[in-house]
Motif scaffolding. Sequence first.
Motif, PDB file in Angstrom:
ATOM      1  N   ASN A   5       0.829  -1.206   0.000  1.00 36.75           N
ATOM      2  CA  ASN A   5       0.000   0.000   0.000  1.00 36.75           C
ATOM      3  C   ASN A   5       0.867   1.262   0.000  1.00 36.75           C
ATOM      4  N   GLN A   6       1.918   1.255   0.797  1.00 37.39           N
ATOM      5  CA  GLN A   6       2.841   2.394   0.859  1.00 37.39           C
ATOM      6  C   GLN A   6       3.484   2.646  -0.510  1.00 37.39           C
ATOM      7  N   LEU A   7       3.896   1.579  -1.175  1.00 38.15           N
ATOM      8  CA  LEU A   7       4.521   1.695  -2.490  1.00 38.15           C
ATOM      9  C   LEU A   7       3.518   2.182  -3.537  1.00 38.15           C
ATOM     10  N   LYS A  10       2.947   5.887  -3.183  1.00 36.41           N
ATOM     11  CA  LYS A  10       4.101   6.633  -3.711  1.00 36.41           C
ATOM     12  C   LYS A  10       4.055   6.707  -5.236  1.00 36.41           C
ATOM     13  N   LEU A  11       3.780   5.561  -5.888  1.00 40.58           N
ATOM     14  CA  LEU A  11       3.764   5.512  -7.354  1.00 40.58           C
ATOM     15  C   LEU A  11       2.600   6.321  -7.928  1.00 40.58           C
ATOM     16  N   GLU A  15       2.943   9.647 -10.274  1.00 40.58           N
ATOM     17  CA  GLU A  15       2.305   9.741 -11.590  1.00 40.58           C
ATOM     18  C   GLU A  15       1.421  10.982 -11.699  1.00 40.58           C
ATOM     19  N   LYS A  16       0.688  11.298 -10.645  1.00 40.47           N
ATOM     20  CA  LYS A  16      -0.178  12.486 -10.664  1.00 40.47           C
ATOM     21  C   LYS A  16       0.635  13.766 -10.802  1.00 40.47           C
ATOM     22  N   ASN A  17       1.799  13.808 -10.146  1.00 45.87           N
ATOM     23  CA  ASN A  17       2.629  15.013 -10.166  1.00 45.87           C
ATOM     24  C   ASN A  17       3.432  15.171 -11.450  1.00 45.87           C
ATOM     25  N   THR A  18       3.781  14.067 -12.126  1.00 45.77           N
ATOM     26  CA  THR A  18       4.691  14.157 -13.270  1.00 45.77           C
ATOM     27  C   THR A  18       4.146  13.548 -14.562  1.00 45.77           C
ATOM     28  N   THR A  19       3.132  12.768 -14.504  1.00 48.20           N
ATOM     29  CA  THR A  19       2.564  11.942 -15.587  1.00 48.20           C
ATOM     30  C   THR A  19       3.460  10.761 -15.957  1.00 48.20           C
ATOM     31  N   ASN A  20       4.637  10.638 -15.356  1.00 45.66           N
ATOM     32  CA  ASN A  20       5.487   9.463 -15.577  1.00 45.66           C
ATOM     33  C   ASN A  20       4.873   8.272 -14.855  1.00 45.66           C
TER      34      ASN A  20
END
Length: 176
Positions: A5-7, A10-11, A15-20
Amino acid sequence: ADQINQLEIKLESYEKNTTNEIAVVTIPSLDGDVIENVAQDIFTKWGIGKKDKPARPDDSGRSGGNNGVLLLISLAARKTRIQTGYGVEGALTDITTSYIQSDIIRPAFKNGDYFSGINGAVDQMIAALGGTAIVPDNYNPNHSSSKIPWNFIIIFIVICFQILSAVLAPSKSWWA
């Protein structure tokens, strides 16, 4: 479950902040295939990364960028692979992914701390995609203390043979 859940948080946040997009996949075995092929198949079938998005905001001039990264872990084969999309290849080069696998993932996995290895690898990938140089200047991906320097040994033998030939050549008695 708590570590997964922690991972995931984070992912998703990254993704929301960078689209990566970074995907972490563990599989029980490779089913007789090599990890490179399995990683490419998963990367393509799952469509990791967005084809129309550059990896970094300053890459907007690049066409057809794919900003996805796959960290594949095969438990039975004890192998890992970091598969990158075209848009992130500049940040996650072969030497960078080699460093992450050999110096971040492998030591943690050897100690049985799989979460630490995966989480550390994700942190390093995020840092590299953000433009941080994560590979130490003195890092040599081919260096291993257990490897025998065969090229040095062969050169040494050839030089010794040439010296021995030069010393014994005048007498010609050693040729027989």
